[in-house]
Scaffold this motif. Structure first.
Motif, PDB file in Angstrom:
ATOM      1  N   VAL A 112      22.857  25.899  34.284  1.00 20.53           N
ATOM      2  CA  VAL A 112      23.678  27.082  34.139  1.00 20.53           C
ATOM      3  C   VAL A 112      23.840  27.985  35.266  1.00 20.53           C
ATOM      4  O   VAL A 112      25.077  28.316  35.523  1.00 20.53           O
ATOM      5  N   PRO A 113      22.892  27.994  36.299  1.00 21.07           N
ATOM      6  CA  PRO A 113      23.320  29.026  37.463  1.00 21.07           C
ATOM      7  C   PRO A 113      24.437  28.307  38.151  1.00 21.07           C
ATOM      8  O   PRO A 113      25.242  29.029  38.643  1.00 21.07           O
ATOM      9  N   GLU A 114      24.464  26.827  38.331  1.00 21.49           N
ATOM     10  CA  GLU A 114      25.578  26.332  39.211  1.00 21.49           C
ATOM     11  C   GLU A 114      27.042  26.620  38.440  1.00 21.49           C
ATOM     12  O   GLU A 114      27.924  26.614  39.086  1.00 21.49           O
ATOM     13  N   TYR A 115      26.974  26.344  36.955  1.00 23.73           N
ATOM     14  CA  TYR A 115      28.109  26.666  36.262  1.00 23.73           C
ATOM     15  C   TYR A 115      28.708  28.108  36.413  1.00 23.73           C
ATOM     16  O   TYR A 115      29.754  28.203  36.783  1.00 23.73           O
ATOM     17  N   ALA A 116      27.832  28.906  35.990  1.00 27.92           N
ATOM     18  CA  ALA A 116      28.222  30.468  35.869  1.00 27.92           C
ATOM     19  C   ALA A 116      28.454  30.875  37.378  1.00 27.92           C
ATOM     20  O   ALA A 116      29.524  31.704  37.438  1.00 27.92           O
ATOM     21  N   CYS A 117      27.987  30.644  38.314  1.00 27.32           N
ATOM     22  CA  CYS A 117      28.118  30.884  39.921  1.00 27.32           C
ATOM     23  C   CYS A 117      29.229  30.429  40.561  1.00 27.32           C
ATOM     24  O   CYS A 117      29.577  30.848  41.583  1.00 27.32           O
ATOM     25  N   GLY A 118      30.056  29.667  39.672  1.00 29.45           N
ATOM     26  CA  GLY A 118      30.982  28.914  40.350  1.00 29.45           C
ATOM     27  C   GLY A 118      32.392  29.249  40.215  1.00 29.45           C
ATOM     28  O   GLY A 118      33.269  28.857  40.659  1.00 29.45           O
ATOM     29  N   HIS A 119      32.646  30.321  39.368  1.00 36.59           N
ATOM     30  CA  HIS A 119      33.863  30.606  38.630  1.00 36.59           C
ATOM     31  C   HIS A 119      34.887  31.647  39.918  1.00 36.59           C
ATOM     32  O   HIS A 119      35.867  31.799  39.740  1.00 36.59           O
ATOM     33  N   HIS A 120      34.135  31.988  40.796  1.00 38.29           N
ATOM     34  CA  HIS A 120      34.969  32.388  42.051  1.00 38.29           C
ATOM     35  C   HIS A 120      35.259  31.510  43.159  1.00 38.29           C
ATOM     36  O   HIS A 120      35.980  32.004  44.439  1.00 38.29           O
ATOM     37  N   GLU A 121      34.727  30.437  43.145  1.00 35.81           N
ATOM     38  CA  GLU A 121      35.006  29.408  44.170  1.00 35.81           C
ATOM     39  C   GLU A 121      36.205  28.778  44.187  1.00 35.81           C
ATOM     40  O   GLU A 121      36.951  28.879  43.041  1.00 35.81           O
ATOM     41  N   LYS A 122      36.898  28.238  45.399  1.00 32.97           N
ATOM     42  CA  LYS A 122      38.078  27.504  45.296  1.00 32.97           C
ATOM     43  C   LYS A 122      37.977  26.297  45.817  1.00 32.97           C
ATOM     44  O   LYS A 122      36.998  26.037  46.747  1.00 32.97           O
ATOM     45  N   MET A 123      38.894  25.286  45.477  1.00 32.77           N
ATOM     46  CA  MET A 123      38.889  24.007  45.719  1.00 32.77           C
ATOM     47  C   MET A 123      38.821  23.530  47.394  1.00 32.77           C
ATOM     48  O   MET A 123      38.317  22.875  47.932  1.00 32.77           O
TER      49      MET A 123
END
Length: 506
Positions: free
Chosen positions: A406-417
């Motif tokens: 859950v932390p990895e999924y939730a905290c990745g939505h502002h990352e860019k490729m």
């Protein structure tokens, strides 16, 4: 197989088997084998205080419903109480409410209990109920969690006989194992429901905190799960091997609901800033008032000709309109516009209460020259800081094994490729597919949202054009984005959540 071997087998299954339906059915089948019963049923007690058929087996009728078969048992549940009094019209409800074992040699020749329900069932199925053993299932706290009922025990000659006391004691021990299983399942289900509700509660609190982003935390999970389902169902291309189990979908859903939990610490004035100059009120009103004072200075300036006054007042009106529009924010405020703000601040000086000042003070200039949106650089850092809070909140929670991602999924939505996102600057190969899915969902929702105070909602065409550029610039995962477009995930969401005017393509 003797009884000891059966208990050993069930004990092993208790520690290895994850599906409670398999375990309960194994116990029922063992009980039927030990007693050589022709039929057997396990009931659980639901939240409405009713006995629900979990598994039903009858050898003579060749029936096997519920349990591992997944076949629905279309038989009404049996209430434990009628008008707050124990329901005495069914043996299973009597056993459940009294906690007593009921052992009947012949159901049609008993006066102690009401067996009307059994006779009615026999009439529907053509069966004949003789011997009946009904046992309440008690857990470790002595609570009744369900009922086991066995029908028509048979001897070695296949004659129907009564259930003997030794068999009754053995089945009672088995029913205790079944009670443990049902109790564990109920506890797990309740914990899952509690955590899911808590996740949605946090999202609700964040949405209620700001009237302008009231649906964001609800809509992002919708898009996330639509795209995840589409990726799961793809049969060709780079995502052919990608699949999610029911547990994986649940884990991603929890993450989606918690993706912005750090916004509980974000000040409302930043979240709700509708214009560049908004604080407690919109300071553009002060600038307009100062410009009005400046216009009066021009009008009453004795050394200026009428023509010069007209030209200056026309320019002032143009500058005033420019500042009003600049205050609204937008996609991009270029250098020419920034220079014009500086020039206006330099050109117009007014004297108020004996103090000479520019019509735009230093802090107002700083806000007006914001290049994108309404937040200045300091406020942008504050709003971006919600991800640091989210990371700290989620990474300190002791998630169980099935929710560990859950932390990895939730905290990745502002990352860019390409690694230029935040909070960790992760690149594509450092992120899981579900985290990359959430990044697409968050961008799409932000662009199409019709409840933002600082921008009008984008149409689908405008949104896809922007996201196409983000894909080309290595900001969004190209494989996932292709599924988003090719499977028309955006359209499925749009038909339910967007205004009809926004849906300008299919």
């Amino acid at each position: 197989m003797n009884n000891i071997e059966r208990f050993i087998e069930i004990g092993i299954a208790l520690s290895t088997e994850k599906d409670h339906n398999v375990l309960v059915e194994k116990i029922l089948c063992s009980a039927m084998d030990i007693s050589n019963a022709d039929g057997g049923t396990i009931y659980s007690i639901d939240e409405n205080q009713q006995l629900v058929f979990d598994t039903l087996i009858n050898k003579s009728l060749n029936l096997h419903w519920g349990g591992t078969t997944k076949k629905d048992i279309n038989i009404p549940s049996i209430p434990l109480y009628i008008y707050q009094q124990p329901n005495k019209s069914a043996l299973v409800s009597i056993a459940a409410t009294s906690g007593e074992v009921i052992n009947i040699e012949d159901a049609y020749h008993v006066e102690e209990y009401d067996v009307t329900a059994a006779k009615e069932m026999d009439a529907k199925t053509g069966y004949r109920t003789h011997s009946v053993l009904t046992l309440p299932m008690k857990n470790h706290e002595g609570e009744i969690t369900g009922v086991v009922q066995l029908l028509n025990a048979k001897d070695e000659h296949n004659n129907i006989v009564a259930f003997n006391k030794d068999v009754e004691r053995t089945i009672l021990a088995l029913s205790s194992l079944a009670a443990v299983i049902l109790t564990n399942k109920q506890l797990i289900d309740q914990m899952e429901e509690l955590f899911g509700s808590f996740s949605r509660l946090i999202a609700y609190a964040i949405d209620q905190k700001s009237p302008y982003t009231g649906g964001h935390c609800r809509r992002v999970p919708e898009i996330t799960m639509l795209l995840a389902r589409a990726c799961h169902e793809v049969t060709d291309g780079p995502l052919t091997e990608f699949e999610l189990s029911d547990a994986d979908f649940h884990e991603l859903s929890v993450a989606a609901w918690l993706h912005d939990c750090g916004k509980v610490a974000t000040p409302e004035y930043v979240m709700d800033k509708a214009t560049k100059l908004e604080t407690v009120f919109d300071r553009i009103e002060l600038i307009v008032a100062r410009l009005e004072v400046a216009s009066q200075h021009i009008t009453h300036h004795k050394s200026l000709s009428v023509k010069e006054k007209a030209l200056k007042l026309k320019q002032l009106a143009s500058d005033r309109e420019f500042l009003i529009n600049a205050n609204k924010g937008g996609e991009f405020f270029d250098d020419d516009k920034i220079n014009r703000v500086y020039q206006i601040a330099k050109d117009y000086q007014v004297t108020i209460n004996g103090i000479t000042q520019s019509v735009i003070n230093e802090d107002e200039v700083y806000n007006l020259i914001t290049k994108r949106g309404t937040l200045n650089e300091r406020e942008r850092r504050i709003i971006n800081g919600h991800m640091d809070v989210t990371v700290n909140m989620l990474e300190t929670l002791p998630f169980p094994k099935h929710l560990k991602n859950v932390p990895e999924y939730a905290c990745g939505h502002h990352e860019k490729m390409d690694g230029t996102g935040y909070p960790k600057g992760l690149k594509r190969d450092e992120m899981s597919i579900p985290a990359r899915i959430m990044a697409i969902a968050d961008v799409f929702e932000a662009l199409t949202a019709n409840d933002r105070p600082y921008k009008p909602p984008k149409t689908l065409t405008e949104t896809i054009t922007i996201m196409d550029r983000m894909k080309a610039n290595d900001h969004l995962d190209p494989d996932l984005y292709d599924v988003f477009i090719n499977q028309k995930v955006y359209l499925s969401f749009a038909k339910e959540f967007l205004d009809s005017a926004q849906i300008d393509c299919d």
